[in-house]
Design a protein around this motif. Structure first.
Motif, short mmCIF file in Angstrom:
data_model
loop_
_atom_site.label_atom_id
_atom_site.label_comp_id
_atom_site.label_asym_id
_atom_site.label_seq_id
_atom_site.Cartn_x
_atom_site.Cartn_y
_atom_site.Cartn_z
N VAL A 460 0.83 -1.21 0.00
CA VAL A 460 0.00 0.00 0.00
C VAL A 460 0.87 1.26 0.00
O VAL A 460 0.67 2.17 -0.82
N VAL A 461 1.86 1.32 0.87
CA VAL A 461 2.66 2.55 0.95
C VAL A 461 3.47 2.75 -0.34
O VAL A 461 3.57 3.87 -0.84
N ASP A 462 3.98 1.66 -0.89
CA ASP A 462 4.70 1.78 -2.17
C ASP A 462 3.77 2.31 -3.27
O ASP A 462 4.18 3.13 -4.09
N ARG A 463 2.51 1.85 -3.25
CA ARG A 463 1.57 2.32 -4.28
C ARG A 463 1.28 3.81 -4.07
O ARG A 463 1.25 4.57 -5.02
N LEU A 467 2.00 6.53 -6.88
CA LEU A 467 0.86 7.32 -7.33
C LEU A 467 1.18 8.82 -7.25
O LEU A 467 1.02 9.57 -8.22
N ARG A 468 1.65 9.21 -6.08
CA ARG A 468 1.98 10.62 -5.86
C ARG A 468 3.08 11.06 -6.84
O ARG A 468 2.96 12.10 -7.50
N ASP A 469 4.11 10.23 -6.99
CA ASP A 469 5.23 10.62 -7.85
C ASP A 469 4.81 10.73 -9.31
O ASP A 469 5.38 11.50 -10.08
N ALA A 470 3.77 9.96 -9.69
CA ALA A 470 3.30 10.02 -11.08
C ALA A 470 2.21 11.08 -11.27
O ALA A 470 1.66 11.22 -12.36
N GLY A 471 1.87 11.78 -10.20
CA GLY A 471 0.90 12.87 -10.31
C GLY A 471 -0.55 12.45 -10.24
O GLY A 471 -1.44 13.23 -10.57
N ILE A 530 0.95 -12.44 -6.81
CA ILE A 530 -0.16 -11.82 -7.55
C ILE A 530 -0.14 -10.30 -7.33
O ILE A 530 -0.26 -9.53 -8.28
N CYS A 531 0.04 -9.89 -6.07
CA CYS A 531 0.09 -8.44 -5.79
C CYS A 531 1.23 -7.78 -6.57
O CYS A 531 1.08 -6.67 -7.09
N ASP A 532 2.37 -8.46 -6.63
CA ASP A 532 3.52 -7.90 -7.36
C ASP A 532 3.24 -7.86 -8.86
O ASP A 532 3.62 -6.91 -9.54
N GLU A 533 2.56 -8.88 -9.35
CA GLU A 533 2.26 -8.93 -10.78
C GLU A 533 1.29 -7.81 -11.17
O GLU A 533 1.41 -7.21 -12.24
N VAL A 534 0.34 -7.52 -10.29
CA VAL A 534 -0.59 -6.41 -10.54
C VAL A 534 0.20 -5.13 -10.81
O VAL A 534 -0.09 -4.37 -11.73
N VAL A 535 1.26 -4.93 -10.02
CA VAL A 535 2.08 -3.74 -10.19
C VAL A 535 2.90 -3.81 -11.48
O VAL A 535 2.90 -2.87 -12.28
N SER A 536 3.54 -4.95 -11.69
CA SER A 536 4.44 -5.03 -12.86
C SER A 536 3.64 -4.97 -14.16
O SER A 536 4.19 -4.65 -15.21
N ARG A 537 2.34 -5.28 -14.09
CA ARG A 537 1.52 -5.17 -15.30
C ARG A 537 0.75 -3.84 -15.33
O ARG A 537 -0.38 -3.77 -15.79
N GLY A 538 1.38 -2.80 -14.82
CA GLY A 538 0.80 -1.46 -14.93
C GLY A 538 -0.45 -1.26 -14.11
O GLY A 538 -1.43 -0.68 -14.57
N GLY A 541 -6.10 -3.86 -13.18
CA GLY A 541 -7.33 -3.91 -12.39
C GLY A 541 -7.61 -2.66 -11.58
O GLY A 541 -8.59 -2.61 -10.85
N PHE A 542 -6.75 -1.66 -11.72
CA PHE A 542 -7.00 -0.41 -10.99
C PHE A 542 -7.22 0.74 -11.97
O PHE A 542 -6.60 0.79 -13.04
N LYS A 543 -8.09 1.66 -11.56
CA LYS A 543 -8.24 2.94 -12.27
C LYS A 543 -7.47 3.98 -11.49
O LYS A 543 -7.69 4.13 -10.28
#
Ligand code: FAD
Length: 545
Positions: A460-463, A467-471, A530-538, A541-543
């Motif tokens: 969560v904190v990494d996300r 998120l913040r760094d990407a604006g 799975i959580c890591d894959e969600v991140v590595s695949r951009g 599943g998240f907007k």
């Protein structure tokens, strides 16, 4: 318009932070530390008077962890690991509470926590893209992100029995035990329940009480803890390569570094199975016996039945009175499908002359009266009743904040009317910037929670930081992703035996609660991937907006 005005009024007086963290237990503390390091302003809110969560509230006699303490610890800071030494294989509640206090001091976390502050309501404000969190003490909190680290086992279940108010003696709940302790010496005590807390407290209470009567509805499998110093073999594994040891835990099925078993029960002879079982019994370790016997024990009813029979045999030997022994033998669920317990002198306690077991399946409780408890067959005069009746697990504390209002005025309790719906057990569609630590749909209570909590907090904190760094300012799962996760949850649950038991994993212990297996059964390591894959695949599943 009324609502809009109220919202802007409240925002005016509200405490403004980037992140609100509800809960100051294992999860909340680590969140506050990580958020501060990542440059977020955060406030912690806890109903309790201090840090500790589970270990603040559960002060009943005999309270301990039942995952070996060297594994049930934070691992994020190697210096913290060497700065603290556990005194036992399974630490007591006071020692774990001291540890969490030590962690709070070491990272100076208390200055960001508002204690004795209960969160009562949370509302997403579309216009400002912020959450407004209402409390029962002090100003509301206005924040970008709302994280519930409110615990899986923190909402005690209210008693289901009539007449508690009529009882003239003392009433205690294991999950809300008085801080000054309770003197039970010479008293006639009842314990209602035989789950983990009861099994830990019964032997200790029996030593103090004049007489102890245990009221049991469903017997549990319990294994000897063989508590003492941390086992030398585990300690040397940890000390020889700490990083590798921790990594193995993170990749394991249950969050404890044991290898995956491949041999199945029918490949072993009777003697070999017994030998494995005796070794596991002697190890005094839940995860060992749950994962190291044979690979089919958790997934196949026949492989499981062999373990059940071996444990029932142990109970028969330990308990002298055959009728009591029979009543203590679980026969309605596969071993491991309901959380097994660790015990110290539990079965032996029933050999004491001052202890009586009442089997509620044979004689149900009729009522609690002014003087005690009456069953269909007998009355028991009592001075003290201890409720060890468990928790509204996994969703209880989340749903107790009511309403949690997301996008378009939707409330979480409506969205969850048919049971919890989540993506990864972390997020919910329609609730932007809302996160749950060890929420329903994550491995949570089927794991060493310390490992699951660290993984969730880090994710969560990494996300939030990226998120913040990407604006971006909001994150929310899609409906498709959430539906897919629910399907995956259901598929996984068909592969283990958890679905075959009515337990607090399925909501069966709370009258009226929607039934369904709440924790993710696919394992800690696979879940992490799975959580890591969600991140590595951009951020699949998240907007993000
Ligand atoms: P908690 O420790 O439950 O903390 C949640 C906090 O949130 C609480 O302090 C609560 O007051 C606060 N809170 C909740 N709702 C609100 C609100 N609306 N407003 C303000 N504050 C709120 N797990 C293991 O892995 N191994 C073990 O050996 C083990 N032993 C356990 C023994 C017992 C007796 C119990 C009850 C649980 C045990 N667990 C064990 C599970 C344990 O709950 C977790 O390991 C861990 O402590 C959970 O930490 P947490 O921070 O997620 O939640």
């Amino acid at each position: 318009a009324m609502v809009a005005t109220r919202a802007s009024d409240e925002r005016g007086t509200a405490q403004q932070v980037d992140v609100a963290v509800v809960g100051a237990g294992f999860a909340g503390l680590y969140l506050l530390h990580r958020l501060r390091k990542a440059g977020f302003s955060a406030v912690g809110l806890d109903e309790a008077g201090d840090v500790g969560g589970t270990w603040y509230w559960n002060r009943y006699p005999g309270a301990r962890c039942d995952i070996q303490t060297i594994d049930y610890s934070y691992t994020f800071d190697p210096e913290l690991e060497t700065a603290w030494t556990w005194s036992e294989k399974y630490a007591t509640q006071p020692e774990i509470l001291r540890y969490l206090g030590f962690v709070a001091d070491r990272y100076d976390l208390r200055r960001d926590i508002r204690f004795k502050t209960k969160v009562t309501e949370a509302r997403w404000d579309e216009a400002s893209g912020r959450w407004l969190i209402t409390t029962d003490n002090g100003p509301p909190v206005c924040c970008r992100h709302y994280i519930m680290a409110t615990g899986c086992l923190s909402a005690p279940k209210p008693p289901e029995i009539d007449g508690v108010k009529d009882f003239k003696g003392e009433v205690y709940f294991t999950g809300r035990w008085p801080h000054d302790g309770v003197d039970l010496t010479g008293k006639r005590v009842a314990v209602i329940g035989t789950g983990s807390s009861a099994i830990q407290s019964i032997p200790v209470i029996a030593e103090q009480a004049a007489h102890l009567t245990v009221f049991q509805r469903t017997p549990n499998f319990a294994l000897p803890a063989h508590n003492g110093p941390a086992p030398a073999d585990r300690m040397s594994l940890l000390q020889s390569d700490r990083a590798a040891y921790r990594e193995q835990a993170r990749q394991s099925m249950a969050g404890v570094p044991y290898p995956q078993q491949t041999v199945v029960s029918w490949q072993l002879s009777d003697a070999e199975r017994r030998e494995r079982f005796e070794r596991a019994w002697a190890a005094g370790d839940l995860v060992h016996i749950l994962t190291q016997l044979w690979a089919d024990q958790a997934v196949d009813v026949d492989g499981n039945k062999i373990v059940q029979d071996l444990i029932r045999e142990k109970i028969r030997v330990a308990v002298k009175d055959p009728e009591t022994a029979a009543a203590l033998m679980p026969d309605d669920h596969p071993f491991g499908a309901k959380r097994p317990c660790l015990e110290t002198n539990y079965y032996a306690t029933y050999n004491r002359p001052n202890v009586t077991l009442v089997n509620l399946r044979k004689e149900p409780i009729k009522a609690i009266t002014a003087s005690g408890i009456s069953t269909s067959g007998r009355s028991f005069d009592l001075d003290v009743i201890v409720f060890a009746t468990g928790f509204d697990a996994m969703t209880g504390a989340i749903r107790a904040v009511h309403p949690i209002t997301g996008r378009g005025g939707k409330s979480l309790s409506d969205v969850w009317a048919q049971g919890p719906q989540t993506y990864l057990g972390l997020t919910v569609e329609g609730f932007p910037n809302f996160f749950m630590i060890t929420g329903p749909g994550s491995p949570s209570v089927l794991s060493n929670m310390a490992v699951s909590i660290e993984q969730h907090v880090d994710w969560v904190v990494d996300r939030l930081a990226s998120l913040r760094d990407a604006g971006f300012t909001t994150i929310e799962p899609t409906e498709t992703a959430q539906a897919g996760w629910n399907r995956h949850m259901a598929d996984c649950s068909m592969l283990t035996l958890h679905r075959l038991a009515n337990t607090w994993y399925t909501g069966a212990n709370v009258p009226g609660k929607v039934q369904g297996l709440m924790p993710y059964t696919g394992g800690v390591g696979p879940y992490r991937s799975i959580c890591d894959e969600v991140v590595s695949r951009g951020m699949l599943g998240f907007k993000l907006t």
